[in-house]
Design a protein around this motif. Structure first.
Motif, PDB file in Angstrom:
ATOM      1  N   LYS A  34       0.790  -1.228  -0.093  1.00 11.19           N
ATOM      2  CA  LYS A  34      -0.174   0.053   0.153  1.00 11.19           C
ATOM      3  C   LYS A  34       0.992   1.203   0.119  1.00 11.19           C
ATOM      4  O   LYS A  34       2.047   1.145   0.489  1.00 11.19           O
ATOM      5  N   ASN A  39      -3.511   0.979  -3.329  1.00 11.25           N
ATOM      6  CA  ASN A  39      -3.769  -0.129  -2.563  1.00 11.25           C
ATOM      7  C   ASN A  39      -3.822  -1.266  -3.492  1.00 11.25           C
ATOM      8  O   ASN A  39      -4.982  -1.773  -3.977  1.00 11.25           O
ATOM      9  N   ASN A  41      -3.888  -4.279  -2.712  1.00 10.09           N
ATOM     10  CA  ASN A  41      -4.926  -5.328  -2.357  1.00 10.09           C
ATOM     11  C   ASN A  41      -5.865  -5.654  -3.557  1.00 10.09           C
ATOM     12  O   ASN A  41      -6.421  -6.454  -3.848  1.00 10.09           O
ATOM     13  N   ASP A  58      -3.117  -8.165   2.847  1.00 10.11           N
ATOM     14  CA  ASP A  58      -3.611  -7.781   4.179  1.00 10.11           C
ATOM     15  C   ASP A  58      -4.898  -7.199   4.404  1.00 10.11           C
ATOM     16  O   ASP A  58      -5.276  -6.489   5.353  1.00 10.11           O
ATOM     17  N   ASN A  59      -5.875  -7.661   3.413  1.00 14.20           N
ATOM     18  CA  ASN A  59      -7.142  -7.110   3.792  1.00 14.20           C
ATOM     19  C   ASN A  59      -8.207  -8.517   3.413  1.00 14.20           C
ATOM     20  O   ASN A  59      -8.051  -8.856   2.136  1.00 14.20           O
ATOM     21  N   GLU A  61     -11.085  -8.774   2.758  1.00 13.95           N
ATOM     22  CA  GLU A  61     -12.114  -8.543   1.762  1.00 13.95           C
ATOM     23  C   GLU A  61     -11.799  -8.976   0.461  1.00 13.95           C
ATOM     24  O   GLU A  61     -12.470  -9.510  -0.464  1.00 13.95           O
ATOM     25  N   TYR A  62     -10.304  -9.357   0.092  1.00  9.22           N
ATOM     26  CA  TYR A  62      -9.891  -9.371  -1.143  1.00  9.22           C
ATOM     27  C   TYR A  62      -9.487 -11.217  -1.054  1.00  9.22           C
ATOM     28  O   TYR A  62      -8.801 -11.625  -2.050  1.00  9.22           O
ATOM     29  N   ASP A  73      -0.004  -7.045   7.579  1.00 10.24           N
ATOM     30  CA  ASP A  73       0.486  -6.113   6.825  1.00 10.24           C
ATOM     31  C   ASP A  73       1.446  -6.437   5.842  1.00 10.24           C
ATOM     32  O   ASP A  73       2.447  -7.439   6.235  1.00 10.24           O
TER      33      ASP A  73
END
Length: 448
Positions: A34, A39, A41, A58-59, A61-62, A73
């Protein structure tokens, strides 16, 4: 969440790292990093579609399947993976930092060591908190040594990079005025660069520091930390120097004589480098080659064979001019030594073209004025300054004590300078072009 050991097992199967979906290597590990304006991701799926074996994200949602590896991270995971990989390697790692000369010194060290060893060195300018991990993760079982360049624009960055790269040997080329805004002034630069000595001096690291005995600041920093595992080099006759040397010629390419003070014997080498300030960079590379047992012939061949291609101290000859292309970057310290070099260089028509220096913070006005004054005192025939900061410095001097014969030319932008040089072409001259990267002074080269 995945542990670093989990990711390392994937890395051993897929030992290529990608961070840019535009350059995905098939079968690589994609790290979704990021930044202020992106970002990655959001590009994880695209990376997998482009051929990446796994995407480190690190998200959650993906996370769209088993090929998506979740970590806390992405950047920290990349750095920890590189540090873990480094701990598996039983090879010398030479770390270097400094205000000026890092990249040239790195390349000279690599040029010498590569005469005998399979050496991996930092590519280009990949010397920051992302570049250093990426470089370390390119080291494989065939490599016998590594040369890792470490750049910084704020305190604690060299400390971080040393903890990742874990150098067995290290050096600081010099400490000067650069990134003053990020470091918080000159003393901040000294403290930040000194983090290399802090790491090397820890008893548990048992690391070696190469120190220029001519540099009183580096000697003071060494003394402050009580470093004892030190190897010296320099231009002087200090009995502690294992390597010493002197310039025989510098107009414009350097010819030097270096002496092995342990074995005896002096050797003359003609180089493809310009700038007398590069003698220190050459001598530390020779010192490192000698420390690792290379012969004088191997060392001299490495120096003689190195040709700069990175717009740092690079000579380019055109039909009518000799250009010193030194426009990769600039700061007050590197400006001063470049001006000194032009001052001493032989030539009937010498021209200096200097562009603004960036990241100077509150010191900017003072530092641009000092460089302007030094340039005006140099033995050159023409002086051209580009950028609003040099123009402001000139205005602060009420147009300076210039005579009509020596009056400099000022352009607010590189575009203005290009137009001026087209209207008033320079020929049969030795021309220094130097400025910060953001000035993009490479655009001037075609006008000569």
């Amino acid at each position: 969440m995945a542990t670093i050991e989990d990711i390392y097992q994937l890395y051993l199967q897929h030992p290529t790292i990608s961070t840019d979906t535009r350059k995905i290597a098939p079968g690589s590990l994609f790290f979704a990093l990021k930044g202020d304006k992106f970002n990655a991701n959001t590009f994880a799926e695209k990376a997998i579609e482009a051929g990446a074996a796994y995407a480190i994200i690190d998200n959650p949602e993906y996370a769209m399947g088993e090929k998506y590896i979740l970590v806390a991270d992405g950047l920290t995971a990349l750095q920890n993976l590189a540090a873990h990989h480094r701990r598996q390697l039983d090879i010398p790692v030479i770390g270097l930092t400094g205000t000026n000369g890092k990249t040239t010194t790195k390349e000279l060290i690599n040029a010498i060591l590569s005469q005998r060893f399979n050496t991996l060195a930092t590519e280009g300018n990949l010397n920051n908190h992302i570049g250093v991990p990426l470089t370390l993760l390119k080291i494989n079982a065939s490599h016998e040594m590594a040369v890792i360049e470490m750049g910084a624009n704020h305190q604690k960055e060299i400390e971080l990079l040393c903890n990742i790269a874990q150098p067995t040997h290290g050096l600081i080329t010099n400490v000067g005025k650069a990134h003053l805004e990020g470091f918080g002034g000159v003393e901040g630069v000294r403290k930040g660069k000194g983090e290399m000595y802090d790491y090397l001096g820890r008893a548990e690291n048992n690391a070696v520091a190469f120190i220029n005995s001519d540099d009183t600041l580096l000697s003071a920093m060494k003394k402050e930390r009580g470093l004892t595992n030190v190897i010296y080099y320099g231009k002087n006759d200090d009995p502690n120097n294992i390597i010493s040397g002197k310039l025989l010629d510098s107009s414009p390419l350097l010819v030097l004589e270096w002496t092995d003070n342990l074995e005896g014997g002096s050797y003359t080498v003609s180089t493809h480098l310009t700038g007398s300030y590069n003698l220190d960079n050459i001598l530390v590379a020779i010192c490192i080659g000698s420390t690792f047992g290379l012969t004088p012939e191997e060392i001299s061949d490495g120096i003689a064979g190195y040709e700069p291609t990175n717009n740092r101290s690079q000579i380019q000859r055109t039909v009518t001019n000799t250009l010193i292309c030194d426009f990769y970057n600039a700061n007050p310290s590197s400006m001063f030594v470049a001006i000194d070099n032009m001052d001493k260089m032989q030539g009937s028509h010498k021209v200096m073209i200097l562009g603004d220096m960036f990241e100077m913070g509150p010191e900017s006005a003072t530092e641009h004025l000092l460089v302007l004054q030094k340039a005006m005192a140099a033995d050159v025939q023409e002086r051209i300054f580009i950028g609003k900061d040099f123009a402001a410095a000139n205005s602060s001097m009420d147009n300076g004590p210039w005579t009509m014969d020596e009056k400099p030319t000022f352009y607010l932008t590189a575009e203005d300078a290009m137009a001026g040089l087209k209207a008033n072409p320079i020929s049969n001259a030795t021309v220094l072009i130097k400025g910060s990267r953001g000035m993009a002074l490479e655009r001037l080269v075609g006008l000569f």
